[in-house]
Design a protein around this motif. Sequence first.
Motif, PDB file in Angstrom:
ATOM      1  N   SER A 134      57.644  89.311 -14.852  1.00 39.81           N
ATOM      2  CA  SER A 134      58.904  88.604 -15.083  1.00 39.81           C
ATOM      3  C   SER A 134      59.708  89.375 -16.136  1.00 39.81           C
ATOM      4  N   GLY A 135      60.847  88.836 -16.493  1.00 42.58           N
ATOM      5  CA  GLY A 135      61.660  89.435 -17.545  1.00 42.58           C
ATOM      6  C   GLY A 135      60.968  89.449 -18.896  1.00 42.58           C
ATOM      7  N   LYS A 136      59.908  88.656 -19.034  1.00 41.94           N
ATOM      8  CA  LYS A 136      59.118  88.642 -20.273  1.00 41.94           C
ATOM      9  C   LYS A 136      58.640  90.049 -20.628  1.00 41.94           C
ATOM     10  N   SER A 163      61.170  91.739 -22.980  1.00 43.63           N
ATOM     11  CA  SER A 163      61.160  91.252 -24.360  1.00 43.63           C
ATOM     12  C   SER A 163      59.877  91.662 -25.070  1.00 43.63           C
ATOM     13  N   ARG A 204      60.826  85.159  -9.847  1.00 44.22           N
ATOM     14  CA  ARG A 204      60.789  85.936 -11.087  1.00 44.22           C
ATOM     15  C   ARG A 204      62.224  86.183 -11.523  1.00 44.22           C
ATOM     16  N   ALA A 205      62.464  86.178 -12.813  1.00 44.61           N
ATOM     17  CA  ALA A 205      63.831  86.362 -13.290  1.00 44.61           C
ATOM     18  C   ALA A 205      63.853  87.238 -14.535  1.00 44.61           C
ATOM     19  N   ILE A 206      64.977  87.897 -14.713  1.00 46.99           N
ATOM     20  CA  ILE A 206      65.234  88.638 -15.945  1.00 46.99           C
ATOM     21  C   ILE A 206      66.441  87.973 -16.590  1.00 46.99           C
ATOM     22  N   HIS A 207      66.245  87.494 -17.789  1.00 50.90           N
ATOM     23  CA  HIS A 207      67.329  86.855 -18.530  1.00 50.90           C
ATOM     24  C   HIS A 207      67.965  87.869 -19.469  1.00 50.90           C
ATOM     25  N   ILE A 208      69.223  87.660 -19.769  1.00 42.49           N
ATOM     26  CA  ILE A 208      69.934  88.567 -20.663  1.00 42.49           C
ATOM     27  C   ILE A 208      69.251  88.637 -22.022  1.00 42.49           C
ATOM     28  N   SER A 209      68.633  87.539 -22.453  1.00 43.11           N
ATOM     29  CA  SER A 209      67.935  87.537 -23.746  1.00 43.11           C
ATOM     30  C   SER A 209      66.731  88.488 -23.728  1.00 43.11           C
ATOM     31  N   ASP A 210      66.075  88.642 -22.561  1.00 45.83           N
ATOM     32  CA  ASP A 210      64.959  89.602 -22.446  1.00 45.83           C
ATOM     33  C   ASP A 210      65.455  91.023 -22.660  1.00 45.83           C
TER      34      ASP A 210
END
Length: 165
Positions: free
Chosen positions: A115-117, A120, A143-149
Amino acid sequence: MSLPNEIATAMESLDQLPSALLATILTKLDVSSICSVASTCTVFKACAHHILSFIPSFHLLETAPSMELLRPLLRPNHWMKSMKVNCGRLDDSAIQILLQPSLQELCMLNCADFSGKLLSEIGGRCKDLRSLCLGSVAEKRGRAIHISDLEELLSGCTHLEVRII
């Protein structure tokens, strides 16, 4: 002598060899070969574990290792500067094992189950990273990628010169 007896005799013979000799032999092999040898017997597994605890680079792109293979072999290694891994059989549970704080180069291919984890965590653990190549991160459904990652990656890895995501 029967085949099982011959194998037992060979294993006992390996136990008789000095560990420094076995280590010298294994250091001549690439990481893929060391991993293959480690899966054959406990003597080679222990020796491979020792060798992999101080090698400067871990490159295993030819095959996708499983967690069962990596967990006993990849321990903290303060000398590891480069890691290249085919992550086709790995997911977020491998992050703890793969991300060594001393890494300067990281290449992880086939990361569809991550994941986007991952981004990060790289930013939090690999502060000296200079080159990053990630392939297929979070491509699997759900599964996702966030901008914060991505922000954590970029703020944590301030020395990045090459980014291929």
